[in-house]
Design a protein around this motif. Structure first.
Motif, short mmCIF file in Angstrom:
data_model
loop_
_atom_site.label_atom_id
_atom_site.label_comp_id
_atom_site.label_asym_id
_atom_site.label_seq_id
_atom_site.Cartn_x
_atom_site.Cartn_y
_atom_site.Cartn_z
N ILE A 64 0.84 -1.19 0.00
CA ILE A 64 0.00 0.00 0.00
C ILE A 64 0.88 1.24 0.00
O ILE A 64 1.80 1.36 0.83
N LYS A 65 0.63 2.15 -0.92
CA LYS A 65 1.24 3.48 -0.91
C LYS A 65 0.18 4.42 -0.35
O LYS A 65 -0.83 4.71 -0.99
N LEU A 66 0.40 4.88 0.88
CA LEU A 66 -0.65 5.53 1.65
C LEU A 66 -0.62 7.05 1.49
O LEU A 66 0.00 7.77 2.27
N GLU A 67 -1.35 7.54 0.48
CA GLU A 67 -1.36 8.97 0.19
C GLU A 67 -2.36 9.74 1.04
O GLU A 67 -2.54 10.94 0.84
N THR A 68 -2.99 9.06 1.98
CA THR A 68 -3.91 9.75 2.88
C THR A 68 -3.22 10.25 4.15
O THR A 68 -3.85 10.93 4.96
N ALA A 69 -1.96 9.92 4.31
CA ALA A 69 -1.24 10.26 5.55
C ALA A 69 -0.64 11.66 5.46
O ALA A 69 0.57 11.86 5.51
N ASN A 70 -1.52 12.66 5.31
CA ASN A 70 -1.08 14.06 5.24
C ASN A 70 -2.25 14.95 5.62
O ASN A 70 -3.37 14.46 5.78
N PRO A 71 -2.05 16.26 5.77
CA PRO A 71 -3.13 17.13 6.28
C PRO A 71 -4.38 17.20 5.41
O PRO A 71 -5.44 17.58 5.91
N VAL A 72 -4.30 16.90 4.11
CA VAL A 72 -5.49 16.97 3.26
C VAL A 72 -5.98 15.60 2.83
O VAL A 72 -6.93 15.47 2.07
N ARG A 73 -5.34 14.56 3.29
CA ARG A 73 -5.77 13.17 3.11
C ARG A 73 -5.94 12.77 1.63
O ARG A 73 -6.79 11.98 1.29
N SER A 74 -5.10 13.32 0.79
CA SER A 74 -5.03 12.85 -0.60
C SER A 74 -3.69 13.26 -1.18
O SER A 74 -2.96 14.07 -0.59
N PHE A 75 -3.38 12.71 -2.36
CA PHE A 75 -2.09 12.99 -3.00
C PHE A 75 -2.04 14.37 -3.65
O PHE A 75 -0.96 14.83 -4.03
N LYS A 76 -3.16 15.06 -3.76
CA LYS A 76 -3.24 16.26 -4.60
C LYS A 76 -2.31 17.39 -4.16
O LYS A 76 -1.87 18.19 -4.98
N ALA A 77 -2.00 17.45 -2.86
CA ALA A 77 -1.17 18.56 -2.39
C ALA A 77 0.28 18.45 -2.87
O ALA A 77 1.01 19.43 -2.82
#
Length: 306
Positions: free
Chosen positions: A23-36
């Motif tokens: 799993i590449k977990l792109e939700t582990a950031n303040p906006v919970r997605s890779f978009k930032a």
């Protein structure tokens, strides 16, 4: 903050899927997605330049990311979205200080309105997947993947506008060409996948999917050209498989994800033979979901299991 997100094998998924899944977990950031990853690049450039106003159309996640990146740099951010977008995403865009304009249509109508606003007001339009910064942001995920150990055989990527697929795809094909790049889209929002298969832009009149983050009707020609260079395949999955994938990620990985983030698991569920015995990476691209809808989709009573 948005780079070097967790990448880890999820052994608990293997018995149910018949392959090794990381799993590449792109939700582990303040906006919970890779978009930032992309909006941080855009906002940095704008903060150092002339105009400090910017507008984008968003299904929800890009708007949150641009609002977050712009807030820290004093930018005037306007987000145009469908009033039918998930309330959790719209509420977060407002909470992050952006001006939110809602349209009475879908994401493609929001795209038209954002372009009109940019033209009328002379401000920067951020167009997801077309603006190179959005693809460069996604490409950093590809760099992190190819640097990982052990190596993997395939990467499953949610396909919407195409920024994630083209950004990751370009890096993977340049640095690890033996890895299969497989894009996944809902059967109810198939425009980009049909376009990929026919090697020409195919539009649809409507979409019908819970995966709002990838529910576009009109692919961008330049993005399709890019996708044709880097993707090995594009597949369509059923809504039941998306919901089953969300439930598997909850039960076996402890992850509450939005439907788009479960597309990779759905693809494995629908074609176990293709992935049997292989090591597959799936990019969990977003975790912004209305909990009431989530509970309906995964069959979990509110307050239990999540």
């Amino acid at each position: 903050m948005f780079l070097d997100t967790p990448l880890y094998p999820c052994d608990a998924l293997e018995p149910g899927l018949g392959c090794a899944v990381s799993i590449k977990l792109e939700t582990a950031n303040p906006v919970r997605s890779f978009k930032a990853r992309g909006t941080e690049v855009i906002a940095s450039l704008l903060a150092g330049g002339g105009s400090r106003a910017v507008v984008c159309a968003s299904a929800g996640n890009l708007g949150q990311a641009l609002a977050w990146s712009g807030r820290g740099r004093g930018l005037d951010v306007t987000v145009v979205a469908s009033r039918f977008a998930p309330a959790a995403k719209l509420g977060r865009i407002r909470a992050l200080g952006a001006t939110l304009e809602l349209v009475d249509g879908d994401f493609d109508m929001a795209r038209e309105r954002a372009a009109d606003l940019a033209r009328y007001e002379g401000i920067r339009l951020v167009e997801d997947s077309l603006d190179i910064e959005t693809c460069e942001g996604a490409a950093t995920i590809g760099l992190e993947l190819v640097d990982s150990k052990p190596s993997f055989d395939a990467v499953l990527i949610a396909l919407g506008g195409g920024a994630l697929a083209t950004g990751v795809g370009h890096v993977v094909k340049a640095l690890a060409p033996e890895v299969e790049v497989i894009c996944v889209q809902p059967l109810g929002a198939p425009a980009m996948t049909r376009s990929f298969r026919e090697r020409r832009v195919v539009t649809t009149d409507s979409t019908d999917t819970i995966a709002d983050g990838v529910a576009g009707r009109r692919p961008i020609p330049a993005v399709l050209d890019d996708l044709l260079l880097v993707a090995d395949d594009a597949v369509l999955v059923q809504e039941a498989s998306i919901m089953a994938g969300m439930r598997m990620l909850l039960d076996h990985a402890g992850l509450v994800v939005e439907p788009s983030a479960a597309l990779g698991i759905a693809a494995i569920l629908e074609d176990r033979d293709r992935f049997a015995g292989r090591h597959v990476v799936t990019i969990v691209c977003g975790g912004n979901v209305d909990l009431a809808a989530y509970h309906r989709w995964v069959g979990v009573a509110p307050g239990h299991g999540s």
